[in-house]
Scaffold this motif. Structure first.
Motif, PDB file in Angstrom:
ATOM      1  N   LEU A  63     -24.713 -41.241 -37.564  1.00 45.08           N
ATOM      2  CA  LEU A  63     -26.073 -40.815 -37.261  1.00 45.08           C
ATOM      3  C   LEU A  63     -27.019 -41.121 -38.413  1.00 45.08           C
ATOM      4  N   THR A 128     -22.246 -46.789 -25.443  1.00 46.80           N
ATOM      5  CA  THR A 128     -22.897 -46.881 -26.742  1.00 46.80           C
ATOM      6  C   THR A 128     -22.584 -45.598 -27.500  1.00 46.80           C
ATOM      7  N   PHE A 132     -18.612 -39.388 -35.430  1.00 45.76           N
ATOM      8  CA  PHE A 132     -19.139 -38.108 -35.903  1.00 45.76           C
ATOM      9  C   PHE A 132     -18.023 -37.347 -36.603  1.00 45.76           C
ATOM     10  N   LEU A 135     -14.614 -38.560 -35.993  1.00 46.54           N
ATOM     11  CA  LEU A 135     -14.192 -38.725 -34.596  1.00 46.54           C
ATOM     12  C   LEU A 135     -14.905 -39.933 -33.992  1.00 46.54           C
ATOM     13  N   ASN A 137     -16.724 -42.531 -31.782  1.00 54.66           N
ATOM     14  CA  ASN A 137     -17.618 -42.544 -30.614  1.00 54.66           C
ATOM     15  C   ASN A 137     -17.812 -41.162 -29.998  1.00 54.66           C
ATOM     16  N   HIS A 138     -17.866 -40.163 -30.861  1.00 53.64           N
ATOM     17  CA  HIS A 138     -17.912 -38.770 -30.408  1.00 53.64           C
ATOM     18  C   HIS A 138     -19.272 -38.462 -29.777  1.00 53.64           C
ATOM     19  N   ILE A 139     -20.316 -39.143 -30.250  1.00 56.39           N
ATOM     20  CA  ILE A 139     -21.680 -38.923 -29.777  1.00 56.39           C
ATOM     21  C   ILE A 139     -22.184 -40.243 -29.184  1.00 56.39           C
ATOM     22  N   GLY A 140     -22.599 -40.211 -27.923  1.00 56.53           N
ATOM     23  CA  GLY A 140     -23.044 -41.478 -27.327  1.00 56.53           C
ATOM     24  C   GLY A 140     -23.591 -41.296 -25.931  1.00 56.53           C
ATOM     25  N   VAL A 141     -24.005 -42.399 -25.340  1.00 61.07           N
ATOM     26  CA  VAL A 141     -24.461 -42.400 -23.941  1.00 61.07           C
ATOM     27  C   VAL A 141     -23.982 -43.674 -23.248  1.00 61.07           C
TER      28      VAL A 141
END
Lengths: 344, 344
Positions: A63, A128, A132, A135, A137-141
């Motif tokens: 991030l 995408t 985090f 981890l 690809n812990h945060i994505g869409v």
């Protein structure tokens, strides 16, 4: 499904798209490697544009890097009708797609994958995101690019280690969907002279799976073969200076472990495992794992996105060329698989 | 379109939903205010759940707060089948929705808006996001909650200033879509005794607009009336200790300035502006603006999401009850409008 252009014409197609659509601005996301080796090849095909440069490597898929990209996008006055050209490997593609998808609640992006890995995997399927706290690809869409441009000549700019990393996903596609190709190619291996054809074949397999189940409600999970344990290995090694693995190197370990579990659960024959083992060991150097590593890795696997609560759901093979998803695997089983690998 | 429950039954409906769907885990996002005043009212209706608490206020609507929420979600072992219950105002709703939408590339959330503002605005329409370097909702995604539960009794827990803030969006809905309600209600104002009906009416207007144009390709921009200048005022004041404004207080200023511009551009009559002015000034205290403020505010408005390049596109009124979007407005015009306001 977005359009994927593969071949010598790919950069011309990119030029046409940027010329024919009324994007308000064009920005190109690069790292120091793609700036040096790929950007000179692409530049002649680009209209007026801005450059946004980040540092290469999975360690920067965070991030914090996104904040830098968003700040640059803001300074450059990009808006919702701008397009971000993601020129790079999986990190640039995943993170650039993520940043574009979230900027002012959604601007445009195209993928120009420059590594074998991103050409056969990350650039297709609309995933995408960023890592985090260790981890993956812990945060994505989920967000599809406008189009994907795969130019095979970029491979000539890559070190052999990067080629091997991408090759792991190609092998995975054979293992889950095409026994014949596996049988044919395992004797040729990295000596292949037709990467463009292998890329086309791999993209076709992945596209077909993603089309059926874009948001990974079920069937798409077959693509996760090797990834439950592989992601844990990749994340874990990322924190160990000097032991970092490329994605495909970790996935090769994951595929061996999960093929082992497939046998243990009477899904796959021992004979098939032997074939997979012989092939993968011939391509990928063994990575030493201590008992401490195995303990930590198996716990880390529990946090994997593909789990429900305390159960680890894994994609396993029922034969070479066919996978089954949502196979519950216990912590001790994961540990046993890692021990099998460490003793190979 | 997601389901919106409005009324005394809303908490029962929430209970039914959480009971009838097989969510893997339930977490409730609160701030210190909703923990003290709203959570006790909701708790009896909740199944087993976890609490995630953040600090109240727009200043905390940041990626840093999201990182804290994601860390808590990870520690609590939430997964893609978990649901986050966003119990709070617009900040909690926008940011909680954003965090759930991105967690493991998409988990579930429901909105339980506790302020008048979030009941009539933020909870409907699928916009989620956070502020970024002083720019409102600069980073975000469109994602609908599973459902929205509007319990009017929460209003009794609110200070008058919060009621006024939400009332600004209600007024906006009249100004862009219902001249008759504006005419009727401007004489009653905050002395209304039927908030539930006003909320239902406002949610209906907003839902109708969002249904036609969910991703704000065009028509949805009518909802931005008052927001081009209003957002700039809100962001700017957020950085001025002691001068912070609530969202609706800033939007009231934005509506006055943009109604002024509507007259200047021969869209609205002077007589209509006088009516709007009289009503808004009777409800909202004047906020002093210096020439320095006006210079800074007008520049800030240029960064607003709703602009293409250097042009400021504004939603203006063509009469009370009807808005037109994408009206180009220049920097000097914005400054003139702010001067008009400052001299009221």
């Amino acid at each position: 499904m977005n359009t994927v252009y593969i071949g010598q014409d790919a950069l011309h197609e990119l030029q046409d798209l940027l010329h024919n659509k009324a994007f308000s601005k064009v920005a190109v996301l690069v790292d120091e490697n793609t700036l040096a080796h790929c950007y000179p090849l692409v530049k002649p095909y680009l209209p007026e544009h801005h450059l946004i440069q980040i540092q290469s490597g999975e360690a920067h898929k965070t991030l914090q890097t996104c904040e830098y990209i968003w700040q640059r996008m803001t300074e450059l006055n990009l808006d919702r009708w701008s397009v971000l050209v993601n020129l790079g490997g999986g990190v640039i593609g995943d993170m650039g797609g993520f940043c574009a998808a979230l900027f002012k609640r959604g601007s445009y992006f195209v993928q120009v994958p420059t590594t074998l890995l991103s050409q056969v995997d990350a650039s297709v399927g609309g995933k995408t995101g960023v890592d985090f706290k260790g981890l993956k690809n812990h945060i994505g869409v989920y967000k599809e690019p406008v189009a994907v441009f795969i130019y095979p000549d970029f491979l000539q700019t890559l070190p052999q280690r990067e080629i091997k990393s991408g090759y792991a996903e190609i092998i995975k596609h054979w293992l889950i969907a095409d026994a014949e190709m596996f049988e044919e190619q395992r004797h040729i291996g990295l000596f292949t002279e037709n990467w463009e054809e292998l890329i086309r074949h791999s993209v076709a397999i992945k596209s077909k799976v993603v089309e059926v189940d874009p948001l990974e409600g079920g069937y798409r999970k077959v693509l996760n073969f090797g990834h439950t344990i592989g992601h844990a290995v990749e994340s874990y090694m990322l924190e160990k200076p000097g032991r970092e693995l490329l994605h495909g190197e970790a996935i090769a370990i994951g595929m061996l472990c999960e093929a082992y579990l497939s046998v243990k659960k009477d899904l796959l024959t021992k004979d098939a495992l032997d074939k997979i083992e012989t092939f993968l060991v011939s391509v990928y150097e063994k990575v030493p794992l201590t008992e401490d590593d195995i303990q930590a890795l198996s716990r880390l696997a529990l946090h994997d996105k593909k789990n429900t609560g305390a159960t680890i759901n894994c994609t396993l093979l029922q034969r070479i060329g066919s996978a089954v998803y949502d196979q519950p695997v216990t912590l001790p089983e994961i540990q046993e698989a890692l021990r099998y690998y460490s003793l190979l």
